[in-house]
Design a protein around this motif. Structure first.
Motif, PDB file in Angstrom:
ATOM      1  N   LEU A 234      37.471  47.132  29.076  1.00  0.00           N
ATOM      2  CA  LEU A 234      36.791  46.085  29.847  1.00  0.00           C
ATOM      3  C   LEU A 234      36.523  44.834  29.016  1.00  0.00           C
ATOM      4  O   LEU A 234      36.607  43.718  29.512  1.00  0.00           O
ATOM      5  N   PHE A 235      36.219  45.029  27.728  1.00  0.00           N
ATOM      6  CA  PHE A 235      35.907  43.844  26.912  1.00  0.00           C
ATOM      7  C   PHE A 235      37.113  42.952  26.723  1.00  0.00           C
ATOM      8  O   PHE A 235      36.991  41.802  26.327  1.00  0.00           O
ATOM      9  N   GLN A 236      38.301  43.505  27.015  1.00  0.00           N
ATOM     10  CA  GLN A 236      39.517  42.699  26.839  1.00  0.00           C
ATOM     11  C   GLN A 236      39.768  41.768  28.008  1.00  0.00           C
ATOM     12  O   GLN A 236      40.570  40.838  27.923  1.00  0.00           O
ATOM     13  N   LEU A 237      39.081  42.006  29.110  1.00  0.00           N
ATOM     14  CA  LEU A 237      39.280  41.157  30.286  1.00  0.00           C
ATOM     15  C   LEU A 237      38.735  39.757  30.011  1.00  0.00           C
ATOM     16  O   LEU A 237      37.768  39.594  29.271  1.00  0.00           O
ATOM     17  N   SER A 238      39.370  38.794  30.638  1.00  0.00           N
ATOM     18  CA  SER A 238      38.798  37.451  30.534  1.00  0.00           C
ATOM     19  C   SER A 238      37.521  37.431  31.367  1.00  0.00           C
ATOM     20  O   SER A 238      37.259  38.338  32.157  1.00  0.00           O
ATOM     21  N   LEU A 239      36.730  36.371  31.189  1.00  0.00           N
ATOM     22  CA  LEU A 239      35.488  36.247  31.939  1.00  0.00           C
ATOM     23  C   LEU A 239      35.781  36.302  33.444  1.00  0.00           C
ATOM     24  O   LEU A 239      35.103  36.994  34.209  1.00  0.00           O
ATOM     25  N   HIS A 240      36.800  35.580  33.847  1.00  0.00           N
ATOM     26  CA  HIS A 240      37.140  35.528  35.262  1.00  0.00           C
ATOM     27  C   HIS A 240      37.586  36.896  35.778  1.00  0.00           C
ATOM     28  O   HIS A 240      37.151  37.339  36.846  1.00  0.00           O
ATOM     29  N   GLU A 241      38.410  37.575  34.986  1.00  0.00           N
ATOM     30  CA  GLU A 241      38.863  38.916  35.387  1.00  0.00           C
ATOM     31  C   GLU A 241      37.684  39.881  35.495  1.00  0.00           C
ATOM     32  O   GLU A 241      37.577  40.653  36.450  1.00  0.00           O
ATOM     33  N   ALA A 242      36.786  39.794  34.503  1.00  0.00           N
ATOM     34  CA  ALA A 242      35.626  40.686  34.532  1.00  0.00           C
ATOM     35  C   ALA A 242      34.763  40.381  35.747  1.00  0.00           C
ATOM     36  O   ALA A 242      34.284  41.287  36.442  1.00  0.00           O
ATOM     37  N   GLY A 243      34.598  39.088  36.023  1.00  0.00           N
ATOM     38  CA  GLY A 243      33.809  38.687  37.188  1.00  0.00           C
ATOM     39  C   GLY A 243      34.405  39.214  38.470  1.00  0.00           C
ATOM     40  O   GLY A 243      33.690  39.682  39.369  1.00  0.00           O
TER      41      GLY A 243
END
Lengths: 491, 489
Positions: A6-15
């Protein structure tokens, strides 16, 4: 292919993941916690980690309400430790502020809090943001996540390293002469310095008030737009804060580069640039041309004076801004029988050498012998530099150049770089003199180290700047190498 | 050899705003120490100043009232120095581009009259207040500790710098008083020197009468009142004259006036400008004022004290002395004029207001605007005095009562039956009785002691509760006395 952590996701992807309820905020927070635990002992990105922990903060956010959240809801971020937070000490990486817990929170941080971000901690910096390597921190250096023998750049080195290594999804920094863009380039992340006045400086501990600007580190340009969107609004507590109508930066879709006029200042490819860096940046500019942009060389004739002007102005303003750290009110106490000896002892003992040098230099530069001070001379040349940019922007939509003349340097090389006499700020500081927005975007590797492409736009044209930067990101297909440390285990 | 002093003043006036210059902390005198503070006025790292619009308005008002020119574009600067009263290590002030340039103040006294020039007027923040503990009345060096009260830190000030062109301490005092009155009239400042809302420093140099070159300037600080200004200046003139006569140099220095010992003590060598390392205050954008706003402030200026005094002499025929007393404050002058507007004799009103009423106001520690009656009520009272309905003694009594409670003087006089007794027969009865009862006084009058007559008048007034018409009492007493003396002989 394994699923990304999960930490590898971009901010937008995580959002997006949170909105679609693919995972919970607590799961996201735990992922970051694990990453911090794994990498922090080795990196030293933080001066203080947040209490309570990310997952505790996530739990108290409550359940997701779906689409209504800000994009920053539940997203872990880092705050450079020269930005005031009432929940955590704010030290500027200086003994003279050790243990200082401000009774108030910076406006930019309050806005992040309102958006529901999670605070991972306070990130490391060069003492009082004076430096280009994060080695002058009183609490130890941060290392470059790409290569532990190298510096992450500075002064916002902690923020850059934290974003690059996946310790946080985004981080705030401050940029006085390149302190965001230079470490962003060295660490292979996106670093945005907005127009002077766009983001509130209330709560940013001042280095050079006429140059300082809060800015953003992210892993993608779009992420930077999302954070900017959350922060950019007039602040009544900052008299220099812009009163322009709000802009929807998150809608800055990639520009169609067809017909976009991009100027390349010829002065930037002169003397002191490393040939490998020059090659990578030229290739990036070629890529822009292939996507349809109209590229042309331009001239900023006063650019060769910019660094000198920057050093004079920054040191002079710093000498005034740092006068309040008198070894009496904050941090460790000075000793002495009189006020004078107390201040002298406090300032001698608890302020580092590099900062002292700049204070002394600035004090001298403000002195007026016969006629004007050197500071006043520098201000006049500053006006000429501003005019250079104005002239260039009458012909071009944005300017493109390298962010830095070199890739990340070996640790220890800055030891002799007194008063910023190195040239790390060569391409970035002039932008601060003119108060313009600029962004550093990763544009490739030189050897195993990232190189940054700097794009500069006219004042308040962040939307254009972000649009062009996104277009550039798109014409450079995603390359795992570009985000090396994010995927690596610790080396 | 004669020496001519040249005196210039720097007047610091606290602006009468609700809040401080760069933050929203309240401005109040005599509050708990350090209660009225926030990150901005404590100079905490990361805090930023935001300019108080009302302070700018009051400063503009002051500039216009003092005859100066408002700069439509001014800017703020930092004056850097280390001192515990300055938490940021610099004071935010105006340097190169002050809010106001120029101005002139007409100073008129019994012996002097001069237009004194003003060089500049600028806005700045006040420093914190240092409280020296344990020194008592002794010298500063005996203090055991120095405490800092930041309530005053960031209070808005204007600094008014006069030209150095006053030649006597009395002229300097006159200038200070006139400026103070103008600031009070315009509501710019409370101007209370005893509370520190008005402070004055001065510089003084002496030059030989025959010489055209300037002497060495010395600055005097810690002048707590306009009286100490005069004393300190006289003392300093004497000191400098002594040095010059002995052909010793006058040093450029700042001297501290010791109120108790009435001498000045050298404090420090004068800082030069470059030691303050002025630089533009980047946290505040240049202050751009619209001309229409300035014009609007100018249009709303009240009549200033000088003009008011002239009007009082011209319109009401008052003496210059009376005009000066009555125009001392706007509220007093307003009170006077409103009284007169109700058809009362102007001089009668002036005498009563300057005499008995001012005495009452002082006694009761109140002000003219806080009196429980309106000028119209005073006018009704004085009309009765003027036409002889009541005596002066009754007037005074009723006025005292009016200061205590809200009464209508006309009704009061009627219900209490206080009208003047002008009827000769009624008074004759009283006079005869008094003469009979006070043989001793009659006897001493007979022996030529005229004071005895006053005593008898007093007795009659007492017996009539002050209602007897004094002149008639005199006439009747003299008649009665003549009669008894005749009888006696």
């Amino acid at each position: 292919m394994t699923l990304p952590e999960l930490f590898q996701l971009s901010l937008h992807e995580a959002g997006q993941g949170l909105r679609r309820q693919e995972f919970s905020v607590v799961e996201l927070a735990r992922s970051y916690e694990g990453r911090i635990e794994e990498t922090e002992p080795h990196l030293g990105s933080f001066i203080a980690l947040a209490e309570p922990s990310l997952s505790h903060q996530a739990q108290s956010l409550g359940p997701s309400t779906g689409q209504k959240h800000s994009w920053l809801w539940g997203i872990p971020g880092g705050i450079k430790d020269n930005i005031c937070t009432s929940a955590l000490p704010t030290t500027c990486a200086s003994l003279s502020l050790e243990g200082f817990v401000p009774p108030y929170t910076a406006t930019v941080v309050s806005r992040l809090e309102q958006a529901g971000y999670l605070c991972a901690g306070k990130t490391n910096l060069d003492e009082f943001a004076m430096g280009s390597s994060t080695e002058t921190s009183a609490f130890g250096p941060t290392v470059n996540p790409w290569d532990s023998s190298r510096v992450p750049g500075g002064s916002s080195g902690g923020s850059a390293a934290a974003v690059a290594s996946g310790q946080v999804a985004f981080a705030l920094g401050s940029d006085t002469g390149g302190s965001i863009r230079q470490p962003a380039a060295f660490c292979g992340v996106v670093g945005l310095k907005p127009t002077y006045g766009l983001l509130s400086r209330y709560g940013l501990i001042a280095y050079a008030s006429s140059l300082d600007q809060v800015g953003i580190f992210t892993r993608t340009v779009y992420d930077a737009a999302l954070v900017l969107q959350e922060l950019a609004a007039h602040d009544a507590k900052d008299a220099t804060s812009s009163r322009r109508p709000l802009v929807r930066y998150a809608e800055a879709s990639p520009y169609d580069l067809q017909g976009v006029r991009i100027g390349v200042p010829e002065e930037c490819f002169g003397l002191s640039i490393q040939p490998e860096v020059s090659d990578v940046v030229r290739a990036a500019i070629r890529a822009l041309a292939e996507a349809g942009a109209h590229i042309e060389l331009c001239s900023l004739p006063h650019l060769p004076h910019a660094l000198a002007v920057y050093r004079v102005i920054a040191a002079a303003e710093a000498s005034s801004n740092l006068a309040r750290f008198d070894g009496v009110a904050y941090g460790q106490q000075g000793h002495g029988d009189t006020v004078g000896t107390m201040i002298r002892s406090g300032r001698s003992t608890f302020i580092g050498d590099e900062v002292k040098r700049r204070i002394l230099l600035g004090t001298l530069l403000l002195q007026r012998g016969e006629g004007s001070s050197r500071y006043e001379h520098a201000q006049r040349v500053r006006t000429l530099i501003c005019r250079d940019y104005e002239r260039a922007f009458s012909r071009f939509d944005v300017l493109a150049c390298p962010t830095t003349p070199t890739v990340a340097l070996e640790s220890g090389q800055w030891a002799d770089d007194t008063c910023g006499l190195g040239e790390a700020d060569l391409f970035t500081a002039p932008v601060n003199l003119a108060g313009l927005p600029a962004i550093s975007v990763p544009c490739g590797l030189s050897g195993a180290l990232p190189v940054g492409l700097q794009l500069i736009a006219p004042a308040h044209k962040e939307k254009r700047l972000l649009g062009v930067a996104r277009a550039y990101e798109e014409c450079q297909p995603f390359d795992g190498n570009r985000r090396g440390p994010l995927y690596g285990r610790r080396r | 050899m004669n020496f001519i002093p040249l005196i210039g003043l720097e007047i610091h006036a606290e602006l009468a705003t609700q809040s401080k210059l760069f933050c929203s902390c309240p401005v109040a005198f005599a509050h708990q120490p350090n209660d009225l503070t926030c990150p901005v006025c404590l100079g905490l790292p990361g805090s930023l100043p935001v300019l108080n619009r009302r302070a700018v308005e009051l400063a503009v008002r002051a500039i216009l009232a003092l005859g100066g020119e408002v700069n439509p574009l001014s800017s703020f600067a930092r004056k850097n120095y280390f001192y515990p009263d300055t938490p940021k290590g610099y004071q935010i002030t105006q340097h190169q581009y002050p809010l106001g340039w120029g101005g002139k103040v007409l100073v008129e006294g019994e012996t002097h009259r001069q237009k004194v020039g003003i060089r500049r007027i600028h806005l700045e923040e006040d420093a914190a207040k240092l409280v020296h503990e344990g020194a008592g009345d002794g010298p500063l060096e005996q203090a055991q500790a120095t405490l800092v009260d930041y309530n005053r830190s960031g209070v808005p000030l204007i600094e008014i710098v006069s030209e150095a062109e006053m030649e006597t301490p009395e002229m300097a005092q006159g200038f200070l008083e006139e400026v103070k009155q103008i600031l009070q009239y315009t509501g710019v400042s409370h101007g209370r020197m005893e509370q520190g809302s008005l402070r004055v420093d001065c510089n003084i140099s002496l030059r030989p009468e025959a010489s055209l070159s300037w002497g060495q300037r010395v600055e005097l600080k810690n002048l707590a009142s306009s009286r100490s200004l005069v004393r300190a200046l006289h003392d300093e003139i004497k000191r400098q004259e002594g040095l010059l006569r002995a052909q010793e140099p006058v040093l450029p220095e700042t001297r501290h006036w010791d109120e108790r010992r009435e001498i000045s003590v050298a404090l420090r060598g004068k800082e030069t400008e470059s030691e303050y390392r002025y630089l533009p205050e980047a946290d505040l954008p240049p202050l751009l004022l619209e001309r229409s706003w300035i014009a609007q402030i100018e249009a709303n200026l009240p009549q200033l004290p000088g003009a008011r005094r002239r009007r009082l002499t011209e319109q009401y025929g008052l003496s210059r002395y009376a005009a000066r007393v009555l125009a001392d404050s706007r509220s007093l002058a307003d009170f006077y004029e409103e009284t007169v507007a109700n058809d009362v004799d102007a001089k009668l009103a002036a005498n009563w207001i300057m005499g008995e009423l001012m005495h009452q106001v002082k006694e009761r520690r109140t002000t003219f605007c806080q009196l429980p009656f309106a000028p119209a009520a005073l006018a009704r009272l004085l009309s009765m005095t003027a036409d002889g309905t009541i005596s002066s003694a009754v007037t005074k009594k009723v006025l005292d009562r009016m200061c205590k409670e809200d009464i209508d003087p006309v009704e009061w006089v009627e219900t209490k039956n206080l009208t003047q007794i002008t009827d000769q027969e009624t008074l004759s009865v009283v006079v005869d009785r008094i003469l009979k009862e006070n043989r001793a006084a009659v006897e001493s009058f007979r022996q030529g002691k005229s004071k005895a007559l006053d005593r008898l008048v007093g007795k009659v007034m007492q017996a009539t509760h002050g209602r007897a018409k004094p002149r008639l009492v005199h006439v009747l007493l003299r008649k009665g006395l003549a009669r008894t003396i005749d009888e006696h002989e």
